[in-house]
Design a protein around this motif. Structure first.
Motif, PDB file in Angstrom:
ATOM      1  N   ASP A 205       0.825  -1.212   0.000  1.00 55.02           N
ATOM      2  CA  ASP A 205       0.000   0.000   0.000  1.00 55.02           C
ATOM      3  C   ASP A 205       0.861   1.265   0.000  1.00 55.02           C
ATOM      4  O   ASP A 205       1.934   1.303   0.598  1.00 55.02           O
ATOM      5  CB  ASP A 205      -0.901   0.038   1.240  1.00 55.02           C
ATOM      6  N   HIS A 206       0.358   2.296  -0.670  1.00 55.30           N
ATOM      7  CA  HIS A 206       1.006   3.606  -0.674  1.00 55.30           C
ATOM      8  C   HIS A 206      -0.095   4.661  -0.688  1.00 55.30           C
ATOM      9  O   HIS A 206      -1.056   4.560  -1.457  1.00 55.30           O
ATOM     10  CB  HIS A 206       1.896   3.799  -1.905  1.00 55.30           C
ATOM     11  N   SER A 207       0.022   5.657   0.126  1.00 52.98           N
ATOM     12  CA  SER A 207      -0.932   6.757   0.094  1.00 52.98           C
ATOM     13  C   SER A 207      -0.255   8.015   0.607  1.00 52.98           C
ATOM     14  O   SER A 207       0.776   7.965   1.284  1.00 52.98           O
ATOM     15  CB  SER A 207      -2.161   6.439   0.950  1.00 52.98           C
ATOM     16  N   GLY A 208      -0.848   9.151   0.243  1.00 52.45           N
ATOM     17  CA  GLY A 208      -0.293  10.428   0.661  1.00 52.45           C
ATOM     18  C   GLY A 208       0.091  11.279  -0.535  1.00 52.45           C
ATOM     19  O   GLY A 208      -0.350  11.043  -1.666  1.00 52.45           O
ATOM     20  N   SER A 209       0.916  12.274  -0.309  1.00 51.87           N
ATOM     21  CA  SER A 209       1.339  13.175  -1.381  1.00 51.87           C
ATOM     22  C   SER A 209       2.239  12.442  -2.370  1.00 51.87           C
ATOM     23  O   SER A 209       3.015  11.567  -1.995  1.00 51.87           O
ATOM     24  CB  SER A 209       2.093  14.372  -0.799  1.00 51.87           C
ATOM     25  N   TYR A 210       2.121  12.805  -3.636  1.00 55.48           N
ATOM     26  CA  TYR A 210       2.985  12.192  -4.645  1.00 55.48           C
ATOM     27  C   TYR A 210       3.537  13.278  -5.560  1.00 55.48           C
ATOM     28  O   TYR A 210       2.961  14.360  -5.695  1.00 55.48           O
ATOM     29  CB  TYR A 210       2.224  11.135  -5.450  1.00 55.48           C
ATOM     30  N   GLU A 211       4.653  12.965  -6.194  1.00 56.58           N
ATOM     31  CA  GLU A 211       5.266  13.862  -7.163  1.00 56.58           C
ATOM     32  C   GLU A 211       5.654  13.071  -8.398  1.00 56.58           C
ATOM     33  O   GLU A 211       6.047  11.904  -8.304  1.00 56.58           O
ATOM     34  CB  GLU A 211       6.501  14.548  -6.585  1.00 56.58           C
ATOM     35  N   LEU A 212       5.555  13.708  -9.548  1.00 56.19           N
ATOM     36  CA  LEU A 212       5.942  13.085 -10.808  1.00 56.19           C
ATOM     37  C   LEU A 212       7.139  13.819 -11.398  1.00 56.19           C
ATOM     38  O   LEU A 212       7.279  15.023 -11.246  1.00 56.19           O
ATOM     39  CB  LEU A 212       4.788  13.129 -11.816  1.00 56.19           C
ATOM     40  N   THR A 213       7.987  13.058 -12.071  1.00 55.24           N
ATOM     41  CA  THR A 213       8.991  13.641 -12.955  1.00 55.24           C
ATOM     42  C   THR A 213       8.685  13.155 -14.362  1.00 55.24           C
ATOM     43  O   THR A 213       7.894  12.219 -14.561  1.00 55.24           O
ATOM     44  CB  THR A 213      10.413  13.222 -12.563  1.00 55.24           C
ATOM     45  N   PHE A 214       9.291  13.787 -15.353  1.00 53.57           N
ATOM     46  CA  PHE A 214       9.039  13.437 -16.754  1.00 53.57           C
ATOM     47  C   PHE A 214      10.333  12.983 -17.409  1.00 53.57           C
ATOM     48  O   PHE A 214      11.358  13.654 -17.305  1.00 53.57           O
ATOM     49  CB  PHE A 214       8.469  14.644 -17.501  1.00 53.57           C
ATOM     50  N   ASP A 215      10.281  11.820 -18.080  1.00 51.71           N
ATOM     51  CA  ASP A 215      11.443  11.301 -18.798  1.00 51.71           C
ATOM     52  C   ASP A 215      11.299  11.440 -20.306  1.00 51.71           C
ATOM     53  O   ASP A 215      12.184  11.945 -20.990  1.00 51.71           O
ATOM     54  CB  ASP A 215      11.691   9.829 -18.449  1.00 51.71           C
ATOM     55  N   LEU A 225      -0.838   8.815 -27.584  1.00 50.25           N
ATOM     56  CA  LEU A 225       0.328   9.426 -26.958  1.00 50.25           C
ATOM     57  C   LEU A 225       0.605   8.787 -25.606  1.00 50.25           C
ATOM     58  O   LEU A 225      -0.316   8.368 -24.908  1.00 50.25           O
ATOM     59  CB  LEU A 225       0.100  10.921 -26.765  1.00 50.25           C
ATOM     60  N   PHE A 226       1.876   8.718 -25.228  1.00 52.37           N
ATOM     61  CA  PHE A 226       2.234   8.221 -23.912  1.00 52.37           C
ATOM     62  C   PHE A 226       3.260   9.146 -23.271  1.00 52.37           C
ATOM     63  O   PHE A 226       4.023   9.830 -23.959  1.00 52.37           O
ATOM     64  CB  PHE A 226       2.787   6.789 -23.970  1.00 52.37           C
ATOM     65  N   TYR A 227       3.243   9.166 -21.936  1.00 51.37           N
ATOM     66  CA  TYR A 227       4.222   9.924 -21.153  1.00 51.37           C
ATOM     67  C   TYR A 227       4.779   8.989 -20.091  1.00 51.37           C
ATOM     68  O   TYR A 227       4.031   8.243 -19.455  1.00 51.37           O
ATOM     69  CB  TYR A 227       3.566  11.129 -20.473  1.00 51.37           C
ATOM     70  N   THR A 228       6.092   9.033 -19.890  1.00 56.06           N
ATOM     71  CA  THR A 228       6.725   8.191 -18.881  1.00 56.06           C
ATOM     72  C   THR A 228       7.613   9.033 -17.977  1.00 56.06           C
ATOM     73  O   THR A 228       8.075  10.113 -18.344  1.00 56.06           O
ATOM     74  CB  THR A 228       7.583   7.077 -19.521  1.00 56.06           C
ATOM     75  N   VAL A 242       1.715   6.686 -18.625  1.00 58.71           N
ATOM     76  CA  VAL A 242       0.306   7.009 -18.839  1.00 58.71           C
ATOM     77  C   VAL A 242       0.053   7.091 -20.339  1.00 58.71           C
ATOM     78  O   VAL A 242       0.718   7.857 -21.047  1.00 58.71           O
ATOM     79  CB  VAL A 242      -0.093   8.336 -18.172  1.00 58.71           C
ATOM     80  N   ASP A 243      -0.895   6.280 -20.825  1.00 59.06           N
ATOM     81  CA  ASP A 243      -1.335   6.353 -22.210  1.00 59.06           C
ATOM     82  C   ASP A 243      -2.547   7.263 -22.295  1.00 59.06           C
ATOM     83  O   ASP A 243      -3.449   7.191 -21.452  1.00 59.06           O
ATOM     84  CB  ASP A 243      -1.720   4.965 -22.738  1.00 59.06           C
ATOM     85  N   VAL A 252      -6.079   6.931 -20.599  1.00 52.29           N
ATOM     86  CA  VAL A 252      -6.859   5.712 -20.812  1.00 52.29           C
ATOM     87  C   VAL A 252      -6.191   4.471 -20.219  1.00 52.29           C
ATOM     88  O   VAL A 252      -6.842   3.434 -20.065  1.00 52.29           O
ATOM     89  CB  VAL A 252      -7.134   5.467 -22.320  1.00 52.29           C
ATOM     90  N   GLU A 253      -4.912   4.557 -19.894  1.00 51.31           N
ATOM     91  CA  GLU A 253      -4.234   3.413 -19.293  1.00 51.31           C
ATOM     92  C   GLU A 253      -3.068   3.895 -18.435  1.00 51.31           C
ATOM     93  O   GLU A 253      -2.342   4.821 -18.816  1.00 51.31           O
ATOM     94  CB  GLU A 253      -3.731   2.436 -20.360  1.00 51.31           C
ATOM     95  N   LEU A 254      -2.921   3.266 -17.280  1.00 48.73           N
ATOM     96  CA  LEU A 254      -1.810   3.537 -16.369  1.00 48.73           C
ATOM     97  C   LEU A 254      -0.972   2.279 -16.266  1.00 48.73           C
ATOM     98  O   LEU A 254      -1.509   1.180 -16.117  1.00 48.73           O
ATOM     99  CB  LEU A 254      -2.344   3.934 -14.991  1.00 48.73           C
ATOM    100  N   TRP A 255       0.338   2.442 -16.345  1.00 45.48           N
ATOM    101  CA  TRP A 255       1.245   1.299 -16.332  1.00 45.48           C
ATOM    102  C   TRP A 255       2.334   1.582 -15.306  1.00 45.48           C
ATOM    103  O   TRP A 255       2.987   2.626 -15.336  1.00 45.48           O
ATOM    104  CB  TRP A 255       1.830   1.127 -17.735  1.00 45.48           C
ATOM    105  N   ILE A 256       2.501   0.661 -14.364  1.00 44.87           N
ATOM    106  CA  ILE A 256       3.604   0.728 -13.404  1.00 44.87           C
ATOM    107  C   ILE A 256       4.641  -0.303 -13.837  1.00 44.87           C
ATOM    108  O   ILE A 256       4.419  -1.507 -13.700  1.00 44.87           O
ATOM    109  CB  ILE A 256       3.138   0.441 -11.960  1.00 44.87           C
TER     110      ILE A 256
END
Length: 270
Positions: A205-215, A225-228, A242-243, A252-256
């Motif tokens: 489990d994970h919860s709380g604040s999150y941050e994203l970076t872009f590659d 289009l996709f962003y990773t 994310v697609d 439309v799709e999330l990929w871990i």
């Protein structure tokens, strides 16, 4: 003139590569652009004028208007055709491929956007410095843009739905709720993944604040289009992909992903 959809643009990619540098076509004349050049520093991998032309993200592409009728684009693949003007907009044509693209002049600036391909976020400027400045601004804002698109969404991964082996991921503002069912936590002890760290992160489990970076970003053969990049929750970090829909505006799709490139794919839940 025939307008080509985003899906149609992608289908033209092979043809563009095959044609390579092409002599400009004859057509109706347009005044005011002769001898001028527009520049775009690509903020979307491979995309130029709504088509997949293979230009790397961060690369600078130019359109030169060599006469009152002809244009030529320089990049990984070259393309040439005719143009006309409609008010302050520029209509590019390449009739043998049924291609038309309108560069729309900004109401509050000297730059142009690609009509029909707005989700690529490409802009064309009369000088390279302005194109580079826009590139820096757009790249810096991508993480917050993705967060805004994810806000209010809920995702689910089912290992075995009948046995309640699932993971749900909900985004609200700058918060994430990443919950793994007890049944999947137990089952995950027998699931092989490329790295112990990956398995421990994904199946806990994970919860709380999150941050994203872009590659990086890009598009696949369907035009999606996709962003990773990386997602950090607390002090732990995992990759994300994310697609987006064909119009490039709806996730439309999330990929871990695992470190080897495989991973878990999540679908929208309701």
């Amino acid at each position: 003139m025939v307008n080509v959809s985003r899906r149609g643009f992608v289908a033209l990619a092979g043809s563009i590569a095959a044609f390579g540098a092409t002599a400009a076509l004859s057509g109706c004349g347009a005044q005011g652009m002769k001898g001028k050049t527009l520049y775009c520093r690509s903020v979307t991998q491979g995309r130029t004028l709504g088509m997949f032309m293979g230009n790397a993200i961060g690369s600078t592409v130019s359109i030169t208007f060599s006469s009152d009728e002809d244009w030529h684009i320089d990049g990984k693949n070259e393309l040439a055709g005719t143009y006309s003007t409609e008010g302050s907009d520029i209509v590019l044509s390449y009739s043998s491929l049924g291609f038309t693209m309108t560069l729309k002049k900004a109401d509050d600036g000297d730059w142009y956007t690609e009509s029909g391909a707005e989700s690529d976020f490409q802009r064309w400027y009369p000088d390279e410095d302005s194109a580079s400045s826009y590139y820096d601004e757009r790249i810096a804002e991508i993480p917050s843009w993705i967060s805004n698109k994810l806000d209010g969404t809920k995702w689910v991964y089912n290992q075995n739905a009948d046995k309640n082996q699932k993971i749900t991921v909900a985004f609200n503002g700058g918060e994430i709720d990443y919950a793994v069912s007890d049944e999947l936590k137990e089952a995950s002890k027998n699931i092989t993944s490329p790295s112990k760290l990956d398995r421990e992160w994904i199946f806990s489990d994970h919860s709380g604040s999150y941050e994203l970076t872009f590659d990086k970003n890009g598009s696949n053969t369907s035009g999606t289009l996709f962003y990773t990049g990386k997602m950090t929750v607390g002090e732990e970090t995992a990759g994300y992909n994310v697609d987006f829909s064909e119009d490039g505006m709806t996730p439309v799709e999330l990929w871990i992903p695992y470190e080897d490139g495989s991973g878990l794919r999540f679908s929208l839940n309701g």
